[in-house]
Design a protein around this motif. Structure first.
Motif, PDB file in Angstrom:
ATOM      1  N   UNK A 112       0.842  -1.199   0.000  1.00 52.55           N
ATOM      2  CA  UNK A 112       0.000   0.000   0.000  1.00 52.55           C
ATOM      3  C   UNK A 112       0.872   1.242   0.000  1.00 52.55           C
ATOM      4  N   UNK A 113       0.682   2.087  -1.000  1.00 52.46           N
ATOM      5  CA  UNK A 113       1.338   3.395  -1.005  1.00 52.46           C
ATOM      6  C   UNK A 113       0.349   4.408  -0.452  1.00 52.46           C
ATOM      7  N   UNK A 114       0.696   4.999   0.672  1.00 55.00           N
ATOM      8  CA  UNK A 114      -0.207   5.906   1.384  1.00 55.00           C
ATOM      9  C   UNK A 114       0.129   7.355   1.073  1.00 55.00           C
ATOM     10  N   UNK A 115      -0.836   8.248   1.206  1.00 52.64           N
ATOM     11  CA  UNK A 115      -0.533   9.670   1.010  1.00 52.64           C
ATOM     12  C   UNK A 115       0.495  10.136   2.037  1.00 52.64           C
ATOM     13  N   UNK A 116       1.396  11.041   1.648  1.00 50.49           N
ATOM     14  CA  UNK A 116       2.489  11.451   2.539  1.00 50.49           C
ATOM     15  C   UNK A 116       2.048  12.455   3.605  1.00 50.49           C
ATOM     16  N   UNK A 117       1.119  12.029   4.437  1.00 51.20           N
ATOM     17  CA  UNK A 117       0.614  12.877   5.517  1.00 51.20           C
ATOM     18  C   UNK A 117       1.283  12.434   6.815  1.00 51.20           C
ATOM     19  N   UNK A 118       2.020  13.294   7.495  1.00 47.80           N
ATOM     20  CA  UNK A 118       2.665  12.899   8.745  1.00 47.80           C
ATOM     21  C   UNK A 118       1.658  12.326   9.741  1.00 47.80           C
ATOM     22  N   UNK A 119       1.992  11.154  10.288  1.00 44.74           N
ATOM     23  CA  UNK A 119       1.122  10.518  11.265  1.00 44.74           C
ATOM     24  C   UNK A 119       0.138   9.530  10.686  1.00 44.74           C
ATOM     25  N   UNK A 120      -0.003   9.479   9.369  1.00 42.72           N
ATOM     26  CA  UNK A 120      -0.991   8.586   8.773  1.00 42.72           C
ATOM     27  C   UNK A 120      -0.521   7.132   8.798  1.00 42.72           C
ATOM     28  N   UNK A 121       0.704   6.883   8.351  1.00 45.93           N
ATOM     29  CA  UNK A 121       1.184   5.501   8.248  1.00 45.93           C
ATOM     30  C   UNK A 121       1.161   4.803   9.599  1.00 45.93           C
ATOM     31  N   UNK A 122       1.451   5.538  10.690  1.00 46.96           N
ATOM     32  CA  UNK A 122       1.473   4.936  12.020  1.00 46.96           C
ATOM     33  C   UNK A 122       0.081   4.484  12.468  1.00 46.96           C
ATOM     34  N   UNK A 123      -0.961   5.041  11.853  1.00 46.86           N
ATOM     35  CA  UNK A 123      -2.338   4.720  12.248  1.00 46.86           C
ATOM     36  C   UNK A 123      -3.047   3.826  11.238  1.00 46.86           C
ATOM     37  N   UNK A 124      -2.323   3.409  10.181  1.00 44.46           N
ATOM     38  CA  UNK A 124      -2.905   2.569   9.134  1.00 44.46           C
ATOM     39  C   UNK A 124      -3.353   1.226   9.724  1.00 44.46           C
ATOM     40  N   UNK A 125      -4.608   0.887   9.490  1.00 44.42           N
ATOM     41  CA  UNK A 125      -5.155  -0.355  10.013  1.00 44.42           C
ATOM     42  C   UNK A 125      -5.675  -0.251  11.433  1.00 44.42           C
ATOM     43  N   UNK A 126      -5.446   0.899  12.080  1.00 44.43           N
ATOM     44  CA  UNK A 126      -5.897   1.082  13.456  1.00 44.43           C
ATOM     45  C   UNK A 126      -6.988   2.149  13.538  1.00 44.43           C
TER      46      UNK A 126
END
Length: 311
Positions: A112-126
């Motif tokens: 999954x390539x996610x939008x480059x928003x700070x804090x988003x990847x850490x919350x992916x799936x949660x």
């Protein structure tokens, strides 16, 4: 000894395919890198019989059931390379070992390539999701934010009012025409053009102008691609979808390379555990039938060949 089938990927689709082949008493090798796509999620929803279960528990239970079949081999590791033709495939694992198989089934999942928003990847799936059918109910009709990535975000924004009050954050990645804006307004969707600075807390969006918005959950349309490049290196045809790139297959789940099959998220859209399991079960049956029919054809040719008379 050559396996009847080598399956690259031991998540839901790969295991569902393996089960069909094992129940046909075929020799199956599963090579699994241990990176389930939903490994970050605490619960899985929408999968009949396991709604609300820990996805790791579902996977562990499935593997334990497969291991009851004596014709299974399982390697915890990565498939580094693959080559060959139908009936003569070789898969090389990360430790350099070579494994032979008559059929090859690719079920590695997608990245999954996610939008480059700070804090988003850490919350992916949660607290940041992509599928409302998997996670929308648990938001309890609360406030929902959609972070735009492209045209699929418009689809999400139109659908998600079923689960709560929606705000679409354009974030400089989506432009709305008048008709789309009117449609969203009619659905009660708010439009926020201000760029996002970061995500904090559970699902709080902090905007570039300093405003903060709290949400029960956030959705975004990630861009997908096969989790490995094995299909491309084997020469399998790829195809573009609204969600990204996937391996093209026919109705029997066979790729453009004879003897190479693909299933699960890497070979279909949309994505969910239920759909991956169904796709894998169908693929496993199709791999088995390709073996059966090839063996029958070979036996028929042998019967029709004239017998050589020794001199």
């Amino acid at each position: 000894m050559s396996e009847d089938a080598i399956i690259v990927g031991g998540s839901y689709a790969g295991m569902a395919a393996a089960l069909q082949l094992l129940r046909a008493r075929r020799r199956v090798l599963v090579i699994d890198a241990g990176r389930r796509r939903n490994r970050m999620a605490a619960t899985s929803h929408g999968f009949l019989g396991h709604d609300g279960s820990d996805p790791a528990m579902i996977a562990s239970l499935a593997r334990s059931q497969l291991e009851r079949y004596p014709t299974l081999r399982w390697i915890d590791g990565s498939a580094a390379a693959a080559s060959g033709t139908r009936d003569h495939f070789t898969v090389t694992t990360g430790d350099g070992a070579e494994h032979k198989g008559r059929r090859l089934l690719l079920a590695p999942g997608v990245s999954d390539t996610l939008p480059p928003v700070p804090g988003l990847a850490e919350r992916w799936g949660r607290s940041v999701f992509h599928c409302p059918y998997c996670h929308g109910y648990e938001l309890d009709r609360g406030e929902i934010g959609v972070i735009a990535t492209g045209p699929m975000s418009l689809h999400q924004a139109r659908l998600l009012p079923e689960w709560g009050r929606v705000t679409l954050f354009l974030d400089g990645r989506l432009e709305l025409d008048m008709q789309s804006a009117d449609e969203l307004s009619a659905l009660g969707v708010a439009i926020e053009p201000t760029p996002i600075a970061r995500i904090e807390g559970h699902a709080d969006i902090v905007l570039a102008d300093g405003r903060r918005r709290g949400f029960a959950g956030l959705f975004t349309a990630s861009r997908n691609a096969p989790a490995t490049d094995l299909a491309e290196r084997l020469g399998c045809e790829l195809m573009d979808t609204p969600m990204g790139t996937q391996v093209r297959t026919n109705e029997a789940k066979e790729t453009s390379v004879p003897g190479v099959f693909a299933c699960g998220d890497v070979a279909r859209v949309p994505h969910s555990v239920s759909l991956a399991v169904g796709d894998g079960a169908w693929a496993g049956a199709q791999v088995h039938q390709s073996l059966v029919f090839a063996e029958a054809a070979r036996a028929d040719r042998n019967r029709q060949s004239p017998t050589r008379v020794a001199r």
